[in-house]
Design a protein around this motif. Structure first.
Motif, PDB file in Angstrom:
ATOM      1  N   LEU A 112       5.833   2.067  -8.611  1.00 48.05           N
ATOM      2  CA  LEU A 112       5.867   0.693  -8.251  1.00 48.05           C
ATOM      3  C   LEU A 112       4.538   0.369  -8.122  1.00 48.05           C
ATOM      4  O   LEU A 112       3.752   1.015  -7.372  1.00 48.05           O
ATOM      5  CB  LEU A 112       6.372   0.289  -7.007  1.00 48.05           C
ATOM      6  CG  LEU A 112       8.205  -0.045  -7.223  1.00 48.05           C
ATOM      7  CD1 LEU A 112       8.593  -0.440  -5.816  1.00 48.05           C
ATOM      8  CD2 LEU A 112       8.559  -0.800  -8.199  1.00 48.05           C
ATOM      9  N   PRO A 113       3.853  -0.832  -8.707  1.00 48.24           N
ATOM     10  CA  PRO A 113       2.365  -1.126  -8.596  1.00 48.24           C
ATOM     11  C   PRO A 113       2.346  -1.856  -7.467  1.00 48.24           C
ATOM     12  O   PRO A 113       3.298  -2.586  -6.702  1.00 48.24           O
ATOM     13  CB  PRO A 113       2.281  -2.086  -9.904  1.00 48.24           C
ATOM     14  CG  PRO A 113       3.438  -2.762 -10.261  1.00 48.24           C
ATOM     15  CD  PRO A 113       4.568  -1.603  -9.968  1.00 48.24           C
ATOM     16  N   GLY A 114       0.980  -2.154  -6.863  1.00 47.37           N
ATOM     17  CA  GLY A 114       0.799  -2.761  -5.600  1.00 47.37           C
ATOM     18  C   GLY A 114       1.165  -4.128  -5.841  1.00 47.37           C
ATOM     19  O   GLY A 114       0.829  -4.671  -7.001  1.00 47.37           O
ATOM     20  N   GLY A 115       1.806  -4.829  -4.879  1.00 49.33           N
ATOM     21  CA  GLY A 115       2.172  -6.095  -5.072  1.00 49.33           C
ATOM     22  C   GLY A 115       3.671  -6.328  -5.693  1.00 49.33           C
ATOM     23  O   GLY A 115       4.206  -7.296  -5.588  1.00 49.33           O
ATOM     24  N   ALA A 116       4.176  -5.107  -5.966  1.00 49.36           N
ATOM     25  CA  ALA A 116       5.497  -5.433  -6.726  1.00 49.36           C
ATOM     26  C   ALA A 116       6.585  -5.478  -5.514  1.00 49.36           C
ATOM     27  O   ALA A 116       6.588  -5.575  -4.350  1.00 49.36           O
ATOM     28  CB  ALA A 116       6.058  -4.063  -7.013  1.00 49.36           C
ATOM     29  N   GLY A 117       7.721  -6.476  -5.784  1.00 52.15           N
ATOM     30  CA  GLY A 117       8.490  -7.044  -4.836  1.00 52.15           C
ATOM     31  C   GLY A 117       9.800  -5.803  -4.694  1.00 52.15           C
ATOM     32  O   GLY A 117      10.196  -5.066  -5.660  1.00 52.15           O
TER      33      GLY A 117
ATOM     34  N   ALA B 211       4.006   7.543   2.438  1.00 52.26           N
ATOM     35  CA  ALA B 211       4.135   6.344   3.118  1.00 52.26           C
ATOM     36  C   ALA B 211       4.055   5.128   2.214  1.00 52.26           C
ATOM     37  O   ALA B 211       3.163   5.055   1.226  1.00 52.26           O
ATOM     38  CB  ALA B 211       3.296   6.602   4.355  1.00 52.26           C
ATOM     39  N   PHE B 212       4.948   4.179   2.354  1.00 51.59           N
ATOM     40  CA  PHE B 212       4.950   2.756   1.799  1.00 51.59           C
ATOM     41  C   PHE B 212       4.461   1.708   2.718  1.00 51.59           C
ATOM     42  O   PHE B 212       5.508   1.810   3.608  1.00 51.59           O
ATOM     43  CB  PHE B 212       6.181   2.728   0.785  1.00 51.59           C
ATOM     44  CG  PHE B 212       6.266   3.763  -0.415  1.00 51.59           C
ATOM     45  CD1 PHE B 212       5.826   3.545  -1.507  1.00 51.59           C
ATOM     46  CD2 PHE B 212       6.840   4.942  -0.025  1.00 51.59           C
ATOM     47  CE1 PHE B 212       5.713   4.547  -2.642  1.00 51.59           C
ATOM     48  CE2 PHE B 212       6.745   6.041  -0.981  1.00 51.59           C
ATOM     49  CZ  PHE B 212       6.405   5.683  -2.111  1.00 51.59           C
ATOM     50  N   ARG B 213       3.710   1.064   2.346  1.00 49.54           N
ATOM     51  CA  ARG B 213       3.292  -0.166   3.514  1.00 49.54           C
ATOM     52  C   ARG B 213       3.904  -1.368   2.729  1.00 49.54           C
ATOM     53  O   ARG B 213       3.782  -1.591   1.546  1.00 49.54           O
ATOM     54  CB  ARG B 213       1.789  -0.180   3.689  1.00 49.54           C
ATOM     55  CG  ARG B 213       1.673  -1.076   4.717  1.00 49.54           C
ATOM     56  CD  ARG B 213       0.131  -1.119   4.740  1.00 49.54           C
ATOM     57  NE  ARG B 213      -0.241   0.202   5.667  1.00 49.54           N
ATOM     58  CZ  ARG B 213      -0.236   0.456   6.954  1.00 49.54           C
ATOM     59  NH1 ARG B 213       0.348  -0.420   7.662  1.00 49.54           N
ATOM     60  NH2 ARG B 213      -0.409   1.474   7.391  1.00 49.54           N
ATOM     61  N   LEU B 214       4.852  -2.286   3.495  1.00 47.65           N
ATOM     62  CA  LEU B 214       5.409  -3.272   3.228  1.00 47.65           C
ATOM     63  C   LEU B 214       4.974  -4.471   3.904  1.00 47.65           C
ATOM     64  O   LEU B 214       4.888  -4.613   5.167  1.00 47.65           O
ATOM     65  CB  LEU B 214       6.890  -3.151   3.093  1.00 47.65           C
ATOM     66  CG  LEU B 214       7.413  -2.122   2.461  1.00 47.65           C
ATOM     67  CD1 LEU B 214       8.936  -1.742   3.117  1.00 47.65           C
ATOM     68  CD2 LEU B 214       7.603  -2.118   0.851  1.00 47.65           C
ATOM     69  N   GLU B 215       4.972  -5.609   3.292  1.00 50.06           N
ATOM     70  CA  GLU B 215       4.693  -6.949   4.253  1.00 50.06           C
ATOM     71  C   GLU B 215       5.863  -7.011   4.925  1.00 50.06           C
ATOM     72  O   GLU B 215       7.123  -6.502   4.941  1.00 50.06           O
ATOM     73  CB  GLU B 215       4.919  -8.020   3.105  1.00 50.06           C
ATOM     74  CG  GLU B 215       3.877  -8.547   2.446  1.00 50.06           C
ATOM     75  CD  GLU B 215       4.530  -9.792   1.365  1.00 50.06           C
ATOM     76  OE1 GLU B 215       3.822 -10.446   0.867  1.00 50.06           O
ATOM     77  OE2 GLU B 215       5.712  -9.949   1.309  1.00 50.06           O
ATOM     78  N   LYS B 216       5.470  -7.701   6.173  1.00 44.70           N
ATOM     79  CA  LYS B 216       6.449  -7.742   7.146  1.00 44.70           C
ATOM     80  C   LYS B 216       6.988  -9.384   7.046  1.00 44.70           C
ATOM     81  O   LYS B 216       6.149 -10.264   7.096  1.00 44.70           O
ATOM     82  CB  LYS B 216       6.012  -7.608   8.629  1.00 44.70           C
ATOM     83  CG  LYS B 216       6.847  -7.603   9.950  1.00 44.70           C
ATOM     84  CD  LYS B 216       6.130  -7.134  10.859  1.00 44.70           C
ATOM     85  CE  LYS B 216       6.843  -7.137  12.189  1.00 44.70           C
ATOM     86  NZ  LYS B 216       6.191  -6.485  13.304  1.00 44.70           N
TER      87      LYS B 216
ATOM     88  N   GLY C 258       0.714  -1.236   0.223  1.00 40.54           N
ATOM     89  CA  GLY C 258      -0.021  -0.147  -0.015  1.00 40.54           C
ATOM     90  C   GLY C 258       0.739   1.149  -0.017  1.00 40.54           C
ATOM     91  O   GLY C 258       2.075   1.237   0.119  1.00 40.54           O
ATOM     92  N   ARG C 259       0.115   2.427  -0.275  1.00 46.28           N
ATOM     93  CA  ARG C 259       0.858   3.624  -0.477  1.00 46.28           C
ATOM     94  C   ARG C 259      -0.216   4.772  -0.064  1.00 46.28           C
ATOM     95  O   ARG C 259      -1.378   4.731  -0.278  1.00 46.28           O
ATOM     96  CB  ARG C 259       1.431   3.701  -1.510  1.00 46.28           C
ATOM     97  CG  ARG C 259       1.197   4.986  -2.300  1.00 46.28           C
ATOM     98  CD  ARG C 259       1.831   5.129  -3.584  1.00 46.28           C
ATOM     99  NE  ARG C 259       1.789   3.865  -4.603  1.00 46.28           N
ATOM    100  CZ  ARG C 259       2.500   3.213  -5.349  1.00 46.28           C
ATOM    101  NH1 ARG C 259       3.425   3.748  -5.760  1.00 46.28           N
ATOM    102  NH2 ARG C 259       2.198   2.134  -6.117  1.00 46.28           N
ATOM    103  N   GLU C 260       0.116   5.727   0.665  1.00 49.00           N
ATOM    104  CA  GLU C 260      -0.593   6.789   1.157  1.00 49.00           C
ATOM    105  C   GLU C 260      -0.004   8.023   1.178  1.00 49.00           C
ATOM    106  O   GLU C 260       1.173   8.114   1.725  1.00 49.00           O
ATOM    107  CB  GLU C 260      -1.175   6.331   2.629  1.00 49.00           C
ATOM    108  CG  GLU C 260      -1.982   7.334   3.322  1.00 49.00           C
ATOM    109  CD  GLU C 260      -1.933   6.821   4.810  1.00 49.00           C
ATOM    110  OE1 GLU C 260      -2.465   7.577   5.523  1.00 49.00           O
ATOM    111  OE2 GLU C 260      -1.454   5.701   5.011  1.00 49.00           O
ATOM    112  N   GLU C 261      -0.629   9.164   0.891  1.00 45.87           N
ATOM    113  CA  GLU C 261      -0.065  10.654   0.883  1.00 45.87           C
ATOM    114  C   GLU C 261      -0.324  11.051   2.297  1.00 45.87           C
ATOM    115  O   GLU C 261      -1.121  11.161   2.974  1.00 45.87           O
ATOM    116  CB  GLU C 261      -0.807  11.573   0.065  1.00 45.87           C
ATOM    117  CG  GLU C 261       0.170  12.792   0.091  1.00 45.87           C
ATOM    118  CD  GLU C 261      -0.294  13.683  -1.202  1.00 45.87           C
ATOM    119  OE1 GLU C 261      -1.352  13.564  -1.695  1.00 45.87           O
ATOM    120  OE2 GLU C 261       0.592  14.631  -1.551  1.00 45.87           O
ATOM    121  N   LEU C 262       0.814  11.344   3.122  1.00 47.61           N
ATOM    122  CA  LEU C 262       0.890  11.930   4.306  1.00 47.61           C
ATOM    123  C   LEU C 262       0.850  13.365   4.601  1.00 47.61           C
ATOM    124  O   LEU C 262       0.408  13.926   5.309  1.00 47.61           O
ATOM    125  CB  LEU C 262       1.943  11.217   5.288  1.00 47.61           C
ATOM    126  CG  LEU C 262       2.407  10.022   5.217  1.00 47.61           C
ATOM    127  CD1 LEU C 262       3.776   9.627   5.711  1.00 47.61           C
ATOM    128  CD2 LEU C 262       1.161   9.435   6.164  1.00 47.61           C
TER     129      LEU C 262
END
Ligand SMILES: Cc1cc2nc3c(=O)[nH]c(=O)nc-3n(C[C@H](O)[C@H](O)[C@H](O)COP(=O)(O)OP(=O)(O)OC[C@H]3O[C@@H](n4cnc5c(N)ncnc54)[C@H](O)[C@@H]3O)c2cc1C
Length: 238
Positions: A84-89, A20-25, A10-14
């Motif tokens: 980067l698209p959602g789901g990109a590595g 912000a970029f959200r990544l898998e943990k 995910g990504r969000e404008e802060l």
């Protein structure tokens, strides 16, 4: 140091120009609030030096995903990250760094310039979650409210954690379209002295662009704070 391949989830404008970029943990990934990661693009742009960057983790250890936040300047790395698209590595290495709370008892004074807020978000989220008894004060400087990432969340954290106080200041309100009834002007010796009155022997933590960090270190030394009680992290590149 461990490396993992993770997905962007995910990504969000802060704030204006801050994403912000959200990544898998990754399974088993453990870190302390204040630590950083190195993010590497799997398909980097051809320009030299545009493959990887270091970012502090905004997310706290209790959260299920990892989040970083950055000012979206016009560099090849950031253009590629944004595209980067959602789901990109991405390749993630870490955690790295020693910029963590050294003392859980003495009051902590956090001083953040702009995007330097990131490691403090992790510390503040975790402290609220743990009902930590430590006194925490954040002095947070931005040019305008439009530029200030996490302002609303910080106000909520202040309401939630009775041991946390927020003092946000704006340095260029003449260029803002917003109203602001709070503090204005730079963080200087007078402001620090006023804000820290009543805090017994605090430890100071400073994060921001190198010029801001150096200025704050000088100001703190000038106010009689010893080097042992000043911890800092410089965000190169700004
Ligand atoms: C521990 C740590 C945590 C960080 N956390 C964040 C964060 O949470 N959010 C964020 O936005 N940024 C963070 N940064 C900074 C980030 O790594 C980038 O440098 C910054 O975002 C600028 O990237 P850029 O692509 O816009 O410009 P860049 O092209 O990276 O930087 C421009 C200039 O900075 C110089 N530079 C880059 N790295 C270094 C270095 N290590 N030493 C000396 N000069 C250097 C380059 O030579 C270039 O001249 C962190 C840096 C460190 C070291």
């Amino acid at each position: 140091m461990a490396s993992y391949q993770v997905k962007l989830v995910g990504r969000e404008e802060l704030a204006e120009g801050t994403l912000a970029f959200r990544l898998e943990k990754p399974a088993g990934f453990q870190f302390k609030p204040g630590q950083s990661i190195v993010l590497e693009l799997l398909d980097p742009p051809p320009e030299d030096g545009q493959k990887r960057r270091t970012f502090s983790l905004v997310s706290a250890p209790f959260e299920e995903t990892l989040v970083i936040a950055t000012r979206m300047r016009d560099t090849a790395f950031k253009r590629a990250l944004k595209a980067l698209p959602g789901g990109a590595g991405l390749k993630l290495t870490g955690p790295i760094g020693q910029f963590t709370l050294t003392d859980a008892v003495r009051p902590a004074v956090f001083i953040a310039g702009g995007i330097g807020i990131t490691p403090f978000m992790s510390m503040l989220r975790q402290a609220a979650r743990d009902h930590a008894p430590q006194d925490l004060l954040l002095l947070y400087s931005n040019r305008r409210p439009e530029d200030a990432a996490f302002l609303k969340e910080l106000q909520e954290l202040e309401a939630q954690n009775r041991n946390f106080r927020l003092l946000a200041t704006m340095t260029e309100m003449s260029k803002s379209a917003h109203t602001w009834s709070g503090q204005t002007g730079f963080i200087d010796a007078a402001l620090i002295s006023r804000a820290t009155r009543g805090l017994k022997t605090p430890v100071y933590y400073v994060v921001g662009p190198p010029a801001m960090v150096i200025k704050m270190q000088e100001t703190l030394r000038g106010a009689g704070v010893s080097d042992e009680d000043i911890r800092s992290e410089e965000f190169y590149g700004y």
